[in-house]
Scaffold this active site. Structure first.
Site, mmCIF file in Angstrom:
data_model
loop_
_atom_site.group_PDB
_atom_site.id
_atom_site.type_symbol
_atom_site.label_atom_id
_atom_site.label_comp_id
_atom_site.label_asym_id
_atom_site.label_seq_id
_atom_site.Cartn_x
_atom_site.Cartn_y
_atom_site.Cartn_z
ATOM 1 N N TRP A 151 9.855 -4.226 0.480
ATOM 2 C CA TRP A 151 10.243 -5.316 -0.426
ATOM 3 C C TRP A 151 9.026 -6.094 -0.926
ATOM 4 O O TRP A 151 9.151 -6.916 -1.824
ATOM 5 C CB TRP A 151 11.211 -6.269 0.282
ATOM 6 N N GLU A 185 0.864 7.470 -0.767
ATOM 7 C CA GLU A 185 1.214 6.670 -1.945
ATOM 8 C C GLU A 185 0.041 6.700 -2.934
ATOM 9 O O GLU A 185 -0.886 5.879 -2.814
ATOM 10 C CB GLU A 185 1.486 5.222 -1.545
ATOM 11 N N GLY A 212 4.296 1.203 -8.740
ATOM 12 C CA GLY A 212 4.701 0.153 -9.669
ATOM 13 C C GLY A 212 4.427 0.478 -11.125
ATOM 14 O O GLY A 212 4.524 -0.386 -11.990
ATOM 15 N N GLY A 249 9.231 0.946 -3.311
ATOM 16 C CA GLY A 249 8.976 -0.448 -3.639
ATOM 17 C C GLY A 249 10.074 -1.019 -4.520
ATOM 18 O O GLY A 249 11.145 -1.413 -4.055
ATOM 19 N N GLY A 250 9.836 -1.022 -5.830
ATOM 20 C CA GLY A 250 10.737 -1.675 -6.783
ATOM 21 C C GLY A 250 12.203 -1.295 -6.618
ATOM 22 O O GLY A 250 13.082 -2.176 -6.627
HETATM 23 P P1 13P Z 1 7.016 1.315 -6.275
HETATM 24 O O1 13P Z 1 8.170 2.134 -5.712
HETATM 25 O O2 13P Z 1 7.431 0.021 -6.857
HETATM 26 O O3 13P Z 1 6.145 2.140 -7.147
HETATM 27 O O4 13P Z 1 6.104 0.906 -4.981
HETATM 28 C C1 13P Z 1 5.761 1.870 -4.079
HETATM 29 C C2 13P Z 1 5.145 1.205 -2.911
HETATM 30 O O5 13P Z 1 4.090 0.608 -3.015
HETATM 31 C C3 13P Z 1 5.862 1.255 -1.631
HETATM 32 O O6 13P Z 1 5.063 0.803 -0.585
#
Ligand code: 13P
Length: 250
Positions: free
Chosen positions: A10, A167, A173, A234-235
């Site tokens: 989150w 990642e 993001g 993330g998002g």
């Molecule tokens: P997003 O899914 O928003 O690209 O972020 C990935 C992330 O940094 C999870 O730790």
């Protein structure tokens, strides 16, 4: 036992008054998930989300960071023993945002990994290259170095408790996801270096997550790859209607 896991990160989003409802909606939609599901929540919500997840099989809670000392004059910091005392299951360590904005390097992250393990919790260790490194073709070398420096001093028993999250920074993001083939190639490489260091069995058991713009539309194709054991999201973990579908794909 399944290696698969879907973890939500989150980051610095959601208020304490919103978090329980978000987690509850995900749990209600997937009351018996096929994989482990982890909510990585802001520190001020750890206790309330732990209270919720402890009532449900296969749901767990993660902190997003901890300090590398047990206690002391470190104003504003949170230690691994504090997290363990709350019953926290996992700690996300070495996220690229911690590396970029807070100056964390592999040597410091290695100390945090040690503290998390010493306190009976499980690290989710994040690694991944920036765009220029990938464009130069050095992504495997860089990610290999991150993993070796932060993790390969661990005993095989301790290493067996670590979850790795690949990642690629260019995918976080941005809406640009690594293709399933790009993710598979890197995950296979990571599993190979683990195999060289700790043997085939440890490598086969290690959970390796993909993170970077994972969404319901691409989760199943990514997770279908043999070395992709789930996602760090993330998002899309901030909206129950999206995250529940990713959990269902896990
Ligand atoms: P997003 O899914 O928003 O690209 O972020 C990935 C992330 O940094 C999870 O730790």
């Amino acid at each position: 036992m399944s290696r698969n896991m879907i973890a939500g990160n989150w980051k610095m989003n959601t208020l304490p008054s919103e978090g329980t409802e978000l987690a509850q909606a995900v749990i209600a939609a997937n009351s018996k998930p096929n994989c482990k599901v982890v909510f990585g929540v802001p520190a001020v919500q750890l206790a309330q989300i732990k209270e919720l997840t402890s009532k449900h099989d296969n749901y767990f809670v993660a902190a997003q960071n901890c300090h590398h000392e047990d206690s002391g004059a470190y104003t504003g910091e949170i230690s691994a023993p504090m997290l363990a005392d709350l019953g926290i299951d996992y700690v996300i360590l070495g996220h690229s945002e911690r590396r970029d904005y807070f100056g964390e390097n592999d040597e410091l992250i290695a100390k945090k990994v040690r503290k998390v393990l010493d306190n009976g919790m499980l690290p989710i260790y994040c690694c991944g290259e920036k765009l220029d490194v990938r464009e130069a073709g050095n992504h495997e070398v860089l990610v290999g170095q991150q993993i070796k420096t932060a993790l390969f001093d661990l005993s095989a028993e301790d290493f067996g408790k670590v979850v790795i999250a690949y990642e690629p920074v260019w995918a976080i993001g941005t809406g640009v996801t690594a293709s399933p083939e790009q993710a598979q190639d890197m995950h296979a490489y990571i599993r190979e270096i683990i195999s060289v260091q700790y043997g085939k069995e440890v490598a086969a058991r290690t959970t390796i997550l993909y993170g970077g713009s994972m969404k319901p539309a691409n989760a199943a194709d990514l997770i279908a790859k043999p070395d992709v054991d789930g996602g760090l999201v993330g998002g899309a973990s901030l909206k129950a209607e999206l995250f529940k579908d990713i959990v269902a794909a896990g």
